[in-house]
Design a protein around this motif. Structure first.
Motif, PDB file in Angstrom:
ATOM      1  N   ASN A   1     -10.793  -0.888  -2.914  1.00  0.00           N
ATOM      2  CA  ASN A   1     -10.324  -1.263  -2.589  1.00  0.00           C
ATOM      3  C   ASN A   1      -9.892  -0.164  -1.514  1.00  0.00           C
ATOM      4  OD1 ASN A   1      -9.039  -0.646  -5.374  1.00  0.00           O
ATOM      5  ND2 ASN A   1      -8.134  -2.245  -4.362  1.00  0.00           N
ATOM      6  N   LEU A   2      -9.931  -0.931  -0.480  1.00  0.00           N
ATOM      7  CA  LEU A   2     -10.306   0.261   1.153  1.00  0.00           C
ATOM      8  C   LEU A   2      -8.503  -0.430   2.424  1.00  0.00           C
ATOM      9  CD1 LEU A   2     -13.093  -1.680   2.447  1.00  0.00           C
ATOM     10  CD2 LEU A   2     -13.186   0.904   1.190  1.00  0.00           C
ATOM     11  N   ILE A   3      -8.689   1.562   2.892  1.00  0.00           N
ATOM     12  CA  ILE A   3      -7.628   1.498   3.612  1.00  0.00           C
ATOM     13  C   ILE A   3      -7.843   2.374   5.177  1.00  0.00           C
ATOM     14  CG2 ILE A   3      -6.994   3.348   2.236  1.00  0.00           C
ATOM     15  CD1 ILE A   3      -3.925   3.196   2.257  1.00  0.00           C
ATOM     16  N   THR A   4      -6.640   1.954   5.815  1.00  0.00           N
ATOM     17  CA  THR A   4      -7.087   2.388   7.329  1.00  0.00           C
ATOM     18  C   THR A   4      -5.743   2.487   7.953  1.00  0.00           C
ATOM     19  OG1 THR A   4      -8.863   1.100   7.801  1.00  0.00           O
ATOM     20  CG2 THR A   4      -7.776   2.455  10.117  1.00  0.00           C
ATOM     21  N   VAL A   5      -5.806   4.155   7.369  1.00  0.00           N
ATOM     22  CA  VAL A   5      -3.710   4.741   8.177  1.00  0.00           C
ATOM     23  C   VAL A   5      -4.168   5.274   9.380  1.00  0.00           C
ATOM     24  CG1 VAL A   5      -3.014   4.689   5.426  1.00  0.00           C
ATOM     25  CG2 VAL A   5      -4.378   6.985   6.924  1.00  0.00           C
TER      26      VAL A   5
ATOM     27  N   ILE B   1       3.908  -5.993   2.194  1.00  0.00           N
ATOM     28  CA  ILE B   1       3.577  -6.382   1.188  1.00  0.00           C
ATOM     29  C   ILE B   1       2.122  -7.056   0.624  1.00  0.00           C
ATOM     30  CG2 ILE B   1       4.565  -7.780  -1.327  1.00  0.00           C
ATOM     31  CD1 ILE B   1       7.453  -6.633   0.098  1.00  0.00           C
ATOM     32  N   VAL B   2       2.523  -7.484   1.931  1.00  0.00           N
ATOM     33  CA  VAL B   2       1.093  -8.647   2.305  1.00  0.00           C
ATOM     34  C   VAL B   2      -0.036  -8.092   2.769  1.00  0.00           C
ATOM     35  CG1 VAL B   2      -0.015 -10.361   3.255  1.00  0.00           C
ATOM     36  CG2 VAL B   2       2.781 -10.763   3.367  1.00  0.00           C
ATOM     37  N   GLU B   3      -0.080  -6.475   3.521  1.00  0.00           N
ATOM     38  CA  GLU B   3      -1.212  -5.699   3.128  1.00  0.00           C
ATOM     39  C   GLU B   3      -1.664  -5.153   1.840  1.00  0.00           C
ATOM     40  OE1 GLU B   3      -3.241  -4.857   5.885  1.00  0.00           O
ATOM     41  OE2 GLU B   3      -2.461  -6.621   7.292  1.00  0.00           O
ATOM     42  N   GLY B   4      -0.517  -4.541   1.143  1.00  0.00           N
ATOM     43  CA  GLY B   4      -0.661  -4.444  -0.160  1.00  0.00           C
ATOM     44  C   GLY B   4      -1.411  -5.419  -0.817  1.00  0.00           C
ATOM     45  N   LEU B   5      -0.944  -6.601  -0.785  1.00  0.00           N
ATOM     46  CA  LEU B   5      -1.901  -7.148  -1.798  1.00  0.00           C
ATOM     47  C   LEU B   5      -2.688  -7.393  -0.711  1.00  0.00           C
ATOM     48  CD1 LEU B   5       0.627  -9.980  -2.464  1.00  0.00           C
ATOM     49  CD2 LEU B   5      -0.309  -8.808  -3.931  1.00  0.00           C
ATOM     50  N   GLN B   6      -3.795  -6.767  -0.059  1.00  0.00           N
ATOM     51  CA  GLN B   6      -4.717  -7.622   0.142  1.00  0.00           C
ATOM     52  C   GLN B   6      -5.657  -5.982   0.043  1.00  0.00           C
ATOM     53  OE1 GLN B   6      -4.243  -7.808   4.926  1.00  0.00           O
ATOM     54  NE2 GLN B   6      -5.758  -9.576   4.472  1.00  0.00           N
ATOM     55  N   TYR B   7      -5.285  -4.821  -0.055  1.00  0.00           N
ATOM     56  CA  TYR B   7      -5.677  -4.309  -0.319  1.00  0.00           C
ATOM     57  C   TYR B   7      -5.957  -3.846  -2.088  1.00  0.00           C
ATOM     58  CZ  TYR B   7      -5.439   0.853  -2.573  1.00  0.00           C
ATOM     59  OH  TYR B   7      -6.672   2.269  -3.071  1.00  0.00           O
TER      60      TYR B   7
ATOM     61  N   THR C   1      -6.253  -6.481  -3.860  1.00  0.00           N
ATOM     62  CA  THR C   1      -6.541  -7.358  -4.094  1.00  0.00           C
ATOM     63  C   THR C   1      -8.231  -7.498  -4.196  1.00  0.00           C
ATOM     64  OG1 THR C   1      -6.486  -8.673  -2.683  1.00  0.00           O
ATOM     65  CG2 THR C   1      -5.458  -9.806  -4.442  1.00  0.00           C
ATOM     66  N   ARG C   2      -8.344  -6.525  -3.096  1.00  0.00           N
ATOM     67  CA  ARG C   2      -9.649  -6.258  -2.467  1.00  0.00           C
ATOM     68  C   ARG C   2     -10.293  -7.137  -1.847  1.00  0.00           C
ATOM     69  NH1 ARG C   2     -11.352  -4.369  -7.642  1.00  0.00           N
ATOM     70  NH2 ARG C   2     -13.295  -6.115  -7.353  1.00  0.00           N
TER      71      ARG C   2
END
Length: 137
Positions: A33-37, A96-102, A104-105
């Motif tokens: 799972n990738l995140i850029t904050v 929420i959409v960005e969270g779903l990307q996270y 679901t990878r």
């Protein structure tokens, strides 16, 4: 006429956009799972490291332009004609959409995407106001 056309096109457009965000453009499932904050800095780093101006236009400008149509949602939901109401609805939805990307990878949760998409909605809202002032009222 424009409002009727918009009402017909916005649902398939939204589905197409969701397809692009999860499955299109060579997407694949990441191992982690990738995140850029880092707001703004990650976009600056991307621009500096881009191989071509086409990459910059596709990613940065695309993240703005693809969301311009959502600035017209007030044509379907009159309460969303108010900018504050529109943004208070859009920002949680795109988060929420960005969270779903996270989760679901199938993408990276990126704060910059949320910011750029919101700029697109704002520009769409401005265009909508201009169209309404010039042609409808």
């Amino acid at each position: 006429m424009l409002k009727k056309l918009y009402k017909i096109v916005i649902v398939p457009y939204t589905l197409f956009l969701l397809y692009l965000m999860f499955l299109g453009m060579g997407r694949f499932q990441y191992d982690d799972n990738l995140i850029t904050v880092e707001p703004v800095f990650s976009t600056i780093k991307f621009i500096q490291g881009a191989k071509s101006w086409q990459d910059i236009v596709t990613i940065v400008v695309g993240n703005i332009i693809m969301f311009v149509p959502f600035g017209f949602l007030g044509w379907i939901f009159p309460k969303l004609s108010d900018l504050k109401a529109l943004l208070f609805t859009f920002i949680p939805a795109i988060t929420i959409v960005e969270g779903l990307q996270y989760f679901t990878r199938m993408g990276i949760f990126e704060v910059d995407d949320i910011l750029l998409n919101t700029v697109g909605v704002y520009l769409g809202w401005l265009c909508c106001r201009c169209i309404e002032k010039r042609f409808i009222y």
